[in-house]
Design a protein around this motif. Structure first.
Motif, mmCIF file in Angstrom:
data_model
loop_
_atom_site.group_PDB
_atom_site.id
_atom_site.type_symbol
_atom_site.label_atom_id
_atom_site.label_comp_id
_atom_site.label_asym_id
_atom_site.label_seq_id
_atom_site.Cartn_x
_atom_site.Cartn_y
_atom_site.Cartn_z
ATOM 1 N N THR A 118 0.789 -1.229 0.000
ATOM 2 C CA THR A 118 0.000 0.000 0.000
ATOM 3 C C THR A 118 0.825 1.285 0.000
ATOM 4 N N ALA A 179 -4.152 5.773 -3.190
ATOM 5 C CA ALA A 179 -4.742 4.801 -2.274
ATOM 6 C C ALA A 179 -6.114 4.386 -2.798
ATOM 7 N N ARG A 200 -2.963 -0.070 -3.104
ATOM 8 C CA ARG A 200 -2.410 1.101 -3.782
ATOM 9 C C ARG A 200 -2.357 0.792 -5.269
#
Length: 246
Positions: A118, A179, A200
């Motif tokens: 992420t 994100a 992500r």
């Protein structure tokens, strides 16, 4: 990434194979295994995020030695309980940084798993980790969707991807940070249960730069495992980066 008691713990592992049944059909799996077996040749393969073995098991049945890295002991236990699964070694750890012994002809990340990392730093580290595990001339393969931002009108941050009487699923995006999260709302006994997983998203060109930083060079990019050309209309891609042999 959260540990095995989080996003991919026992509660997810128990129903994971059922939830990805459409991705486990032979017409989906076999083309991927064909490409990976060809790239592996006589050498071994390393799967990052091996999960319950959707790809690793049929690849191993082709005669390719497979080792995996996965954060979830619960997912690895499901793999090892399947026929042939006990022959596939799994190292528990974060696939962005965990090292295993030996070198490999091919390392691969399928089914959007690069997005489970992420942060950009973690994704960059993953490329370096994959490159460090490759023998000269070896390849790193990623299968991942193209960010679906063209479906976002101004002011909207969510894109649905499944709607049925008992299950709704949608992705939310933050275009400032890349994100995203996948959200699942399931109706059980008349009550709504919600779960979500953070990701992500990453662009093809960004992946190419990560590969360059890791000393890899782009060899192929296709729309899918059937090797159809990647175009501006493609919703996903399979990309192959090669470690120079000189």
């Amino acid at each position: 990434m959260e540990d095995e008691d989080g996003y991919f713990g026992e509660s997810i592992a128990a129903t994971y194979d059922e939830s990805v049944a459409d991705m486990s059909r032979p017409d989906v799996v076999n083309p991927a295994v064909d490409v990976l077996a060809e790239l592996a040749g006589d050498g071994p393969a390393l799967e990052l995020g091996i999960g319950t073995g959707r790809i690793a098991l049929p690849l191993a049945r082709r005669g390719v030695p497979v080792h995996g890295i996965d954060l979830s002991r619960a997912m690895a236990a499901r793999l090892h309980a399947k026929p042939g699964g006990d022959a596939i070694g799994v190292t528990i750890g974060d696939f962005a940084t965990t090292r295993v012994a030996g070198t490999y002809a091919v390392a691969y990340l399928v089914f959007n798993t690069i997005n489970n990392l992420t942060t950009q730093d973690a994704q960059v580290a993953c490329f370096r980790n994959a490159a460090d595990h490759l023998e000269p001339g070896g390849c790193f393969v990623i299968e991942v969707g193209v960010p679906d931002l063209r479906r976002l009108p101004p002011g909207q941050s969510a894109v649905p991807f499944h709607i049925s009487p008992t299950r709704w699923a949608f992705d939310t995006y933050d275009v400032a940070t890349q994100a995203m999260s996948s959200h699942y709302v399931t109706i059980v006994d008349g009550r709504a249960e919600h779960s979500s997983i953070p990701f992500r998203y990453v662009w093809p060109a960004e992946l190419d730069l990560m590969a360059q930083l890791a000393g890899l060079r782009l060899r192929d990019r296709w729309e899918g495992w059937a090797r159809t050309p990647f175009t501006s209309e493609s919703r996903r891609h399979v990309s192959v980066w090669e470690k120079p042999s000189d």
